[in-house]
Design an enzyme around this catalytic site. Structure first.
Site, PDB file in Angstrom:
ATOM      1  N   ASP A 464       6.177  -7.712  -8.457  1.00  0.00           N
ATOM      2  CA  ASP A 464       5.512  -6.517  -8.966  1.00  0.00           C
ATOM      3  C   ASP A 464       6.242  -5.988 -10.199  1.00  0.00           C
ATOM      4  O   ASP A 464       7.421  -6.296 -10.436  1.00  0.00           O
ATOM      5  CB  ASP A 464       5.525  -5.458  -7.847  1.00  0.00           C
ATOM      6  CG  ASP A 464       4.428  -4.428  -7.985  1.00  0.00           C
ATOM      7  OD1 ASP A 464       3.771  -4.390  -9.035  1.00  0.00           O
ATOM      8  OD2 ASP A 464       4.249  -3.640  -7.030  1.00  0.00           O
ATOM      9  N   ASP A 524      -5.076  -2.352  -8.096  1.00  0.00           N
ATOM     10  CA  ASP A 524      -4.713  -1.457  -7.000  1.00  0.00           C
ATOM     11  C   ASP A 524      -5.949  -0.763  -6.449  1.00  0.00           C
ATOM     12  O   ASP A 524      -5.867  -0.049  -5.454  1.00  0.00           O
ATOM     13  CB  ASP A 524      -3.699  -0.412  -7.475  1.00  0.00           C
ATOM     14  CG  ASP A 524      -2.285  -0.949  -7.388  1.00  0.00           C
ATOM     15  OD1 ASP A 524      -2.108  -2.072  -6.886  1.00  0.00           O
ATOM     16  OD2 ASP A 524      -1.346  -0.245  -7.830  1.00  0.00           O
TER      17      ASP A 524
HETATM   18  C1  DGJ Z   1       1.964  -1.490  -6.999  1.00  0.00           C
HETATM   19  C2  DGJ Z   1       1.197  -2.653  -6.433  1.00  0.00           C
HETATM   20  O1  DGJ Z   1       0.083  -2.937  -7.215  1.00  0.00           O
HETATM   21  C3  DGJ Z   1       0.837  -2.343  -4.995  1.00  0.00           C
HETATM   22  O2  DGJ Z   1       0.041  -3.364  -4.465  1.00  0.00           O
HETATM   23  C4  DGJ Z   1       2.101  -2.155  -4.208  1.00  0.00           C
HETATM   24  O3  DGJ Z   1       2.805  -3.366  -4.158  1.00  0.00           O
HETATM   25  C5  DGJ Z   1       2.949  -1.061  -4.833  1.00  0.00           C
HETATM   26  N1  DGJ Z   1       3.167  -1.282  -6.228  1.00  0.00           N
HETATM   27  C6  DGJ Z   1       4.260  -0.954  -4.136  1.00  0.00           C
HETATM   28  O4  DGJ Z   1       5.087  -0.054  -4.727  1.00  0.00           O
END
Ligand code: DGJ
Length: 756
Positions: A464, A524
Site C-alpha cells: 500500500d 477504496d
Molecule cells: C488504503 C487501502 O486502499 C485500504 O484497502 C486499506 O489497506 C487501508 N489503506 C489501510 O490503511
C-alpha cells in the site's frame, strides 16, 4: 519483424505495422502506425505539403519541419508544435539520423525502470545533434502494441540540463477525440471524451505517483468510432511517477501526441558521458472500435507486462480484514473470521493494516515492523501457521514507503523522511514519505519486508501507499526509481509471492507497478454502483486479471448507499473476487448467498479472470461480457430504475453464427424485506413490513428469483435476447424480474453444438 530498406524502417507483424523514413536532412519522419503496410506504401502514405501554408520557417530551402509528421521534433528549427525535449536555457536541437541497430529481444534498462518483456526484436535508431548530443530511440514490436522510449546521451564535454524529455512523440494524420480517465480517491477512472482541437488536451500528474487524478493511459478515436467499429489509437506509459500526455491538432491538421515524465519542476543534470533513460511509452491501434483496442491492451498487459509467473495463473478468492476490522482486531477475532471465510469458500486470508508497532489508528506505527503483541500474542508466525492449518493461504499488508512521526523509525531516523532536510515536509494521512532515493532507506525496507515474507512463508503481499508525495520533478523521478529498485530486490527472487499493488485504491494503477504486481486494488470505493463506472474505466486499458474487486458491507462506507448483496457479488465477479466485511454481522442467509457466489465464481474463474472482456451495447443500464473458449458470461446492471420500464434485451457479442447456445440466468436471491408492504401481494398471509416475521425472514430466508433459459443460434442472439419484463408496478408474477434500483443479472451462455 523489423526491416530497413531505401531509408524506410518497417516494423510489422500480422496485426500491426509502424513505418518511419529518414528524410533528406536526416530528420526521422513518421509515416504510418496501424494495420499491415508494405515498403511500397511508404511514398503513398506520406503527407504532401505542396507549396506549404504561407509563412513558415524553412530549415532549408525546401524543408519546413512544421509540415511533417515527425518521430522526434527539435527546438528552435522551425517546428512550432510542442517539442518533446527542452534543454538548458533554451538550447536549439535538431537530431539527424546517424545509424541504427536491430537487437534480439528487449534492450534492458540501465536504471531501475521496469519495461515490457517478450519482444522478438528491438530497433535502436541513433540520432545526433550538431553539438554531439546523442538521442537513441528504441522501438519494440509486440503482438498488439509498439513500445517506444528515448535515451539522451551526453557526448559533449559539458553538463547538459534537461528540463523536459518525453518518451515518445508522434504525429498522426487527421483529427481525433481524446478519451481520458480521471478521478480522485475513491472515484478512479471516470471516463471523459473531448475533441482534440488546436488548443490541445493535456493530462498530467504532479503528485509523485501516476495518480487517481489522471491515469497515464488514454485513447484517441475518430469521431465516428464506437465500441465495436472504427479506428482508434491507445497510449499508456510504463511508469508510476509524475507523467504528462498531450495531444494537439496542428495548424496543418496533424495530431501531435506526446507522452512521458511530467516536465513540472523537472531539471536533471546530465554530465559528459552520462545518459538519461525515459520510461516506455506503449502505443496500440485498432480498427475494430474501442473493444478491439481494449482486447489489444489486455493481451499486451497479460503477455508482456505482468510477471510471467502470474500470466495465466488463477488468482485466489481472498478475504481481507480491512473494511470489517480496520485497526481493531485480536488473534481470536482474525481466526474466527478466517474459519468462517474458509467455510464460505475463500482461499486466502489477508491481514490488512494494524498488525505492527503502535498501529491502533493511522497516527502511529508506520515504519516499524515489530509485531503488535497485544493484538497478536503469538506473533505473525502463530497466526499464519494457524491460518495455513485451516487450508487457507496467508497474505499480509505493508506500507513500506511511509513513516508516521510517532514511530520508532522516525525517532531513530527523522532524516530519512522526505523533505526533512529543508524543513519542508507536509503530513498526509498523518504520515511522511520516506526518501526512497536513499540507499539506506531502500536497504531497510528490503531487509524488513523480505525478512517477514520469508520468516512467515507469506503467499501474498498487499503493498500500500497512502499519500501523495511532496517530491518535485527530478527528485520525484529518483524516488520512483528507488521504489522500483526495492520491489525488484524483494519480489524478483520470490516470484511465487502474489503481489497486489495499492495506493489508497487506484492511485498508482499503472503499467509500471503491474510489471511487479500482477494485480492492483481497484479502488477504496467498494460500493458496487460506483464500481460499475470505476471498473468500466479500467476495462479500457487493463484486463480483469489486474483489478481487485471485493464484496463489502452495505450501506457502504463510502456512499451510505444500500445495495443488494447479489449486485455486490455480480460486480466483483468482473474483477478478482474477494470479500472484505465482518462476517459476524451477516445473517445466515447472507452467508449462504456468499457461499453460492463463491461456488459460481470458482466454476467460471478462468472465464472471469482470463476471458476476453467486452463492453456491450445496453439501452437501460450497463452491460459487459467475458468470453473464454465456448463459454460467455454477460452481466446486466441497473442503477436507478424508471417506472414502466421498457423491454430489456441482452446483446452479447462474438458468438459463432452457426452454433447453438444455451443461455441461463444465474438464480439469485432477493431480500424479502426490500418489498415492504408489497409483500401482501406475494404471500397469502398478511404481514407487517417492519414486524417480527419479516425481520426474521430477512435473516433466515431469501426469495429465489426465477431463472430464465433460452436456446438459440449465435446469429439470432446477437440481435438481442428479450429478457423477462422488469417489475412495472402491476403486482407480482413469476414471469417478472422483481427488480428495483441497483439490481443486476448474470447470464451464462454456453455453446451446445456447432454446425458445419
Ligand atoms: C488504503 C487501502 O486502499 C485500504 O484497502 C486499506 O489497506 C487501508 N489503506 C489501510 O490503511
Amino acid at each position: 519483424m523489423i526491416r530497413f530498406e531505401n531509408n524506410v524502417f518497417l516494423l510489422s507483424n500480422d496485426r500491426l505495422s509502424y513505418m518511419m523514413r529518414v528524410g533528406e536532412y536526416g530528420e526521422l519522419q513518421h509515416i504510418h502506425f496501424g494495420g499491415i503496410t508494405y515498403f511500397e506504401d511508404a511514398s503513398e502514405l506520406s503527407v504532401k505539403p505542396g507549396l506549404g501554408w504561407g509563412i513558415n520557417s524553412n530549415f532549408d530551402e525546401k524543408l519546413s519541419l512544421q509540415y511533417w509528421p515527425l518521430e522526434w521534433s527539435g527546438s528552435g528549427r522551425g517546428d512550432y508544435r510542442e517539442t518533446p525535449l527542452e534543454l538548458g536555457e533554451g538550447m536549439p536541437t535538431f537530431f539527424r539520423y546517424k545509424s541504427h541497430l536491430i537487437h534480439k529481444g528487449n534492450v534492458p534498462f540501465e536504471c531501475s525502470l521496469p519495461g515490457a518483456h517478450g519482444a522478438e526484436e528491438t530497433l535502436e535508431i541513433i540520432l545526433e545533434d550538431n553539438k554531439k548530443i546523442g538521442l537513441h530511440l528504441f522501438y519494440s514490436l509486440y503482438d498488439t502494441a509498439v513500445v517506444r522510449r528515448a535515451v539522451l546521451v551526453n557526448n559533449t564535454d559539458k553538463d547538459i540540463n534537461i528540463r523536459k524529455i518525453a518518451s515518445s512523440q508522434m504525429d498522426l494524420n487527421g483529427k481525433f477525440d481524446m478519451i481520458t480517465f480521471n478521478g480522485a480517491w475513491s472515484k478512479e477512472m471516470h471516463m471523459e471524451t473531448v475533441p482534440v482541437g488546436r488548443t490541445g488536451v493535456m493530462i498530467e500528474s504532479t503528485t509523485g505517483n501516476s495518480s487517481a487524478f489522471h491515469n497515464p493511459g488514454f485513447i484517441l478515436k475518430r469521431k465516428n468510432t464506437t465500441e465495436t467499429d472504427g479506428v482508434c489509437y491507445g497510449f499508456n506509459l510504463v511508469y508510476s511517477g509524475n507523467h504528462y500526455e498531450r495531444a494537439q491538432l496542428s495548424s496543418e491538421g496533424l495530431t501531435r501526441v506526446i507522452q512521458g515524465i511530467s516536465p513540472n519542476n523537472f531539471s536533471w543534470t546530465l554530465k559528459p558521458g552520462e545518459k538519461f533513460e525515459t520510461p516506455e511509452a506503449v502505443l496500440s491501434w485498432s480498427d475494430k472500435g474501442l473493444n478491439g483496442l481494449s482486447h489489444n491492451f489486455h493481451h499486451f498487459v497479460t503477455e508482456n507486462i505482468v510477471p510471467p509467473y502470474w500470466k495465466d495463473r488463477e488468482r485466489p478468492i481472498l478475504f481481507n480484514s480491512w473494511e470489517g476490522c480496520t485497526f481493531n482486531f485480536t488473534e481470536r477475532k482474525l481466526l474466527s473470521l478466517a474459519k468462517e471465510a474458509k467455510e464460505l469458500g475463500c482461499e486466502m486470508f489477508v491481514l490488512d493494516d494494524g498488525w505492527f508497532g503502535e498501529r491502533n489508528n493511522s497516527r502511529a506505527g508506520l515504519g516499524d515492523y515489530n509485531v503488535n503483541l497485544k493484538k497478536l500474542p503469538n506473533g505473525l508466525k502463530g497466526l499464519s501457521e494457524k491460518i495455513r492449518k485451516m487450508d487457507l493461504k496467508f497474505g499480509l499488508w505493508f506500507e513500506p514507503e511511509a513513516v508516521n512521526p510517532n514511530s520508532d523509525l522516525y525517532r531513530a531516523h527523522p532524516e530519512w523522511a522526505l523533505g526533512y532536510q529543508d524543513d519542508m515536509n507536509v503530513l498526509g494521512r498523518h504520515e511522511y514519505l520516506l526518501d526512497l532515493e536513499k540507499q539506506e532507506v531502500q536497504d531497510y525496507i528490503v531487509e524488513n519486508v523480505a525478512g517477514i515474507i520469508d520468516d512467515n512463508e507469506i503467499d501474498y503481499v498487499k503493498w500500500d501507499m497512502n499519500r501523495n508525495s511532496i517530491a518535485l520533478g527530478a527528485k520525484a523521478h529518483r524516488c520512483i526509481l528507488g521504489v522500483y529498485s526495492v520491489m525488484r530486490r524483494i519480489f524478483g527472487p520470490r516470484p511465487q509471492v502474489l503481489l497486489e499493488n495499492c495506493a489508497s485504491g487506484g492511485n498508482r494503477f499503472d503499467l509500471g507497478m503491474l510489471c511487479f504486481a500482477p494485480q492492483t486494488w481497484g479502488s477504496d470505493d467498494t460500493d458496487p454502483i460506483e464500481r460499475l463506472d470505476i471498473q468500466r474505466g479500467y476495462s479500457y486499458l487493463y484486463p480483469l486479471s489486474t483489478v481487485g474487486a471485493h464484496v463489502s458491507m452495505a450501506p457502504h462506507a463510502q456512499t451510505l448507499r444500500q445495495t443488494p448483496l447479489s449486485t455486490r457479488g455480480n460486480v466483483a465477479f468482473f474483477g478478482l473476487l474477494g470479500y472484505e466485511l465482518d462476517l459476524a454481522e451477516l445473517s445466515q442467509v447472507d452467508k449462504f448467498e456468499i457461499k453460492e457466489q463463491i461456488e459460481f465464481y470458482k466454476t467460471y474463474r478462468k472465464v472471469f479472470q482470463f476471458g476476453e472482456y467486452s463492453r456491450l451495447y445496453c439501452e437501460n443500464g450497463i452491460s459487459m461480457q467475458v468470453a473464454y473458449g465456448d463459454t460467455v458470461i454477460a452481466g446486466l446492471f441497473h442503477k436507478l430504475i424508471n417506472a414502466a420500464p421498457d423491454y430489456e434485451f441482452l446483446y452479447p457479442t462474438g458468438l459463432k453464427r452457426n452454433a447453438f447456445y444455451t443461455i441461463v440466468s444465474r438464480a439469485q436471491l432477493l431480500r424479502v424485506g426490500d418489498y415492504g408492504s408489497l409483500l401482501k401481494n406475494v404471500i397469502p398471509v398478511s404481514v407487517r413490513p417492519d414486524g417480527l416475521i419479516v425481520r426474521l425472514a430477512n435473516r433466515m430466508y431469501k426469495m429465489k428469483e426465477n431463472t430464465e433459459k433460452w436456446e438459440a443460434s449465435g446469429s439470432a442472439i446477437v440481435s438481442g435476447l428479450p429478457l423477462a419484463q422488469l417489475y412495472a408496478g402491476m403486482g407480482y408474477s413469476e414471469e417478472l424480474r422483481m427488480e428495483g434500483d441497483f439490481l443486476s443479472n448474470i447470464y451464462v451462455i454456453s455453446m451446445k453444438e456447432e454446425n458445419e
